[in-house]
Design an enzyme around this catalytic site. Structure first.
Site, short mmCIF file in Angstrom:
data_model
loop_
_atom_site.label_atom_id
_atom_site.label_comp_id
_atom_site.label_asym_id
_atom_site.label_seq_id
_atom_site.Cartn_x
_atom_site.Cartn_y
_atom_site.Cartn_z
CG ASN A 161 -5.70 -61.34 -53.39
OD1 ASN A 161 -5.41 -61.94 -52.87
ND2 ASN A 161 -5.11 -60.88 -54.79
NE ARG A 193 -4.93 -65.00 -55.96
CZ ARG A 193 -3.51 -64.73 -56.03
NH1 ARG A 193 -3.04 -63.68 -55.06
NH2 ARG A 193 -2.62 -65.42 -56.42
CG HIS A 198 -0.43 -66.18 -62.03
ND1 HIS A 198 0.81 -66.30 -62.57
CD2 HIS A 198 -0.39 -65.39 -60.95
CE1 HIS A 198 1.59 -65.54 -61.95
NE2 HIS A 198 0.72 -65.01 -60.85
CG HIS A 226 -0.11 -63.46 -64.90
ND1 HIS A 226 -1.62 -62.69 -64.64
CD2 HIS A 226 0.59 -63.06 -64.05
CE1 HIS A 226 -1.52 -62.34 -63.60
NE2 HIS A 226 -0.41 -62.18 -63.11
CG LEU A 227 4.70 -61.87 -68.99
CD1 LEU A 227 5.46 -61.02 -70.26
CD2 LEU A 227 5.45 -63.07 -68.61
N GLY A 228 3.66 -60.61 -64.20
CA GLY A 228 3.58 -59.43 -63.16
C GLY A 228 4.94 -59.63 -62.18
NE ARG A 266 7.31 -65.46 -56.50
CZ ARG A 266 6.07 -65.61 -56.89
NH1 ARG A 266 5.63 -66.46 -57.70
NH2 ARG A 266 5.30 -64.70 -56.39
CG ASP A 268 9.42 -52.08 -60.80
OD1 ASP A 268 9.35 -52.04 -62.17
OD2 ASP A 268 8.44 -51.61 -60.13
CG ASN A 270 1.81 -51.16 -67.88
OD1 ASN A 270 1.14 -50.29 -68.24
ND2 ASN A 270 1.43 -52.12 -66.91
CD GLU A 303 -5.18 -62.18 -61.17
OE1 GLU A 303 -4.74 -61.38 -61.11
OE2 GLU A 303 -4.80 -63.32 -60.88
P1 AMP Z 1 1.66 -56.99 -61.21
O1 AMP Z 1 2.05 -58.00 -60.45
O2 AMP Z 1 0.69 -57.58 -62.36
O3 AMP Z 1 0.78 -55.57 -60.57
O4 AMP Z 1 2.92 -56.30 -61.88
C1 AMP Z 1 3.80 -55.55 -61.18
C2 AMP Z 1 5.11 -55.34 -61.98
O5 AMP Z 1 4.55 -54.58 -63.29
C3 AMP Z 1 6.01 -54.37 -61.39
O6 AMP Z 1 6.89 -55.05 -60.71
C4 AMP Z 1 6.72 -53.94 -62.54
O7 AMP Z 1 7.88 -54.89 -62.84
C5 AMP Z 1 5.83 -54.21 -63.90
N1 AMP Z 1 5.55 -52.94 -64.69
C6 AMP Z 1 4.52 -51.95 -64.43
N2 AMP Z 1 4.61 -51.13 -65.04
C7 AMP Z 1 5.41 -51.27 -66.01
C8 AMP Z 1 5.82 -50.44 -67.11
N3 AMP Z 1 5.59 -49.47 -67.75
N4 AMP Z 1 7.19 -51.20 -67.86
C9 AMP Z 1 7.37 -52.18 -67.49
N5 AMP Z 1 7.29 -52.99 -66.40
C10 AMP Z 1 6.30 -52.48 -65.52
#
Ligand code: AMP
Length: 410
Positions: free
Chosen positions: A7, A91, A180, A208-210, A241, A283, A335, A385
């Site tokens: 990736n 990817r 995604h 998908h909440l990243g 974003r 974050d 999480n 993924e």
């Molecule tokens: P990803 O893009 O899937 O790696 O997700 C990254 C995001 O997950 C980070 O920017 C955090 O905002 C969130 N994250 C990770 N651990 C936690 C947690 N324990 N509680 C809330 N948000 C989290």
């Protein structure tokens, strides 16, 4: 069969080396700060501790060379010869309308991939750089491109056409593509498995909440709508974003602040979202911590974030004419009990009820968190993924082999 999954981002290369027959990760890691001083390679073999190596890594070719070298290293490696790599799965963020499925890379495919750069100028050039690097370093080893957009290519036209002149779709391909895809595909299939029901009869919403975030309505196993659009900027509020907004706002702000196209792009992609509203952080952990300390603007960012997800749940239940399961995945989805609870507030009328205790306990595990009375299953499913990319890579090279055999037989 062993597959290397890559990736490639602007300054990073993430990798996993997977024994696909056993679905087992032999090693994984990441090269970061490519092209900057003090580049870093973090490498974790499956049976030894993680190691970190610093040095100067000028470009993606050198980065991939380092990845191959560490996989071959007597002390930290997991293979004896390059030929143990059966194929490389890449990817690729945007496949446009030209790639509704993963594809074996050849010269013609590379040309079409280059034509997709216009659609994803921030992502595709780096993905292509990774493919080029592997072609040089691993000649003769098949390369497969797996697209974030492919899973969404079966969306009906009424879900992907925007309310602008149709000629712009014809001329420039302006439509909803969605991203995604490998993650939404994976968690929707896992959800069906957990529910012990055929995916063909299920209506599932996947969240998908990243750092980037998107939701998809998966009906009968097919993505029928998704929140990201022409680019990954549309839809949910994200770390930096904006997600959905009135397009006239952009014109207004550009005029008032005298912003260039580049500056407007940076504003929407890098300085908006939770970061932009809160002024605290992109974050979610920081946003939650600040709001718990009484920071009302951080609380507002959290409220906007979850409210928008609730709206999309309602919209997608309507789009599918019902709902069997709601799935949370990626960094925040896997999480954060706080976010999951807030996203499901007041949705009892849809049959969604969360069990607080199960929700609190569900941290990075595959589990159900709905109450016994909830007619909709609410699931937490860690995404994977890389596994989807590796499985698809295997399928594509096997199909290519079969075609070759058939031609021989003719
Ligand atoms: P990803 O893009 O899937 O790696 O997700 C990254 C995001 O997950 C980070 O920017 C955090 O905002 C969130 N994250 C990770 N651990 C936690 C947690 N324990 N509680 C809330 N948000 C989290």
């Amino acid at each position: 069969m062993k597959i290397l999954v890559l990736n490639c981002g602007s300054s990073s290369v993430k990798y996993q080396f997977i024994d696909i027959d056993k679905s087992y990760v032999l090693a994984k890691g990441m090269v970061s700060r490519i092209g900057m001083s003090a580049s870093v390679l973090v490498h974790k073999p499956h049976d030894r501790p993680e190691i970190t190596i610093s040095g100067e890594i000028l470009d993606h070719i050198v980065a991939v060379e380092h990845v191959i070298a560490i996989l071959l290293s007597p002390n930290h490696g997991v293979m004896k010869d390059k030929s143990e790599i059966s194929a490389v799965g890449h990817r690729v963020v945007h496949g446009g309308e030209k790639f509704p499925d993963s594809v074996l890379v050849d010269r013609d495919v590379m040309q079409v991939l280059r034509s997709c750069i216009e659609l994803a100028p921030l992502h595709n050039p780096h993905n292509i750089r990774g493919i080029n690097a592997c072609m040089q370093i691993l000649p003769g080893i098949p390369q497969v491109a797996v697209f974030d957009t492919a899973f969404h290519q079966k969306m009906p036209p009424f879900a992907y056409i925007y309310g602008i002149p149709y000629i712009l779709y014809k001329k420039y391909g302006i439509r909803r593509y969605g991203f995604h895809g490998t993650s939404h595909f994976y968690v929707s299939r896992r959800a069906a498995r957990i529910m012990r029901r055929p995916i063909e009869e299920l209506k599932i919403i996947t969240c998908h909440l990243g750092n980037g975030a998107s939701m998809t309505a998966v009906k009968g196993g097919i993505s029928v709508d998704t929140s990201m659009g022409f680019t990954p900027l549309e839809g949910l509020l994200m770390g930096t974003r904006s997600g959905d907004l009135d397009p006239a706002i952009i014109l207004h702000v550009m005029a008032r602040e005298e912003l260039s196209l580049h500056e407007a792009n940076t504003l929407l992609n890098k300085h908006s979202g939770m970061q932009g509203i809160s002024g605290v952080s992109s974050d979610m952990r920081d946003i939650i911590a600040e709001s718990q300390k009484g920071n009302t603007i951080a609380q507002l960012a959290l409220d906007v974030y979850c409210y928008r997800i609730r709206k999309y749940i309602g919209a997608y239940a309507a789009a599918m004419g019902g709902l069997d399961a709601l799935v949370f995945t990626a960094g925040i989805g896997e999480n954060s009990p706080v976010v999951r609870k807030k996203c499901c507030e007041n949705l009892e009328f849809l049959g969604i009820q969360i069990d607080d205790e199960k929700n609190e306990e569900a941290i990075r595990v595959e589990t159900e968190i709905q109450t016994d009375d909830s007619s909709v299953k609410v699931l937490c499913i860690p995404t994977n993924e890389e596994l989807v990319i590796a499985l698809d890579t295997k399928r594509i090279i096997e199909e290519a082999k079969e075609r070759k055999e058939m031609h021989k037989g003719l």
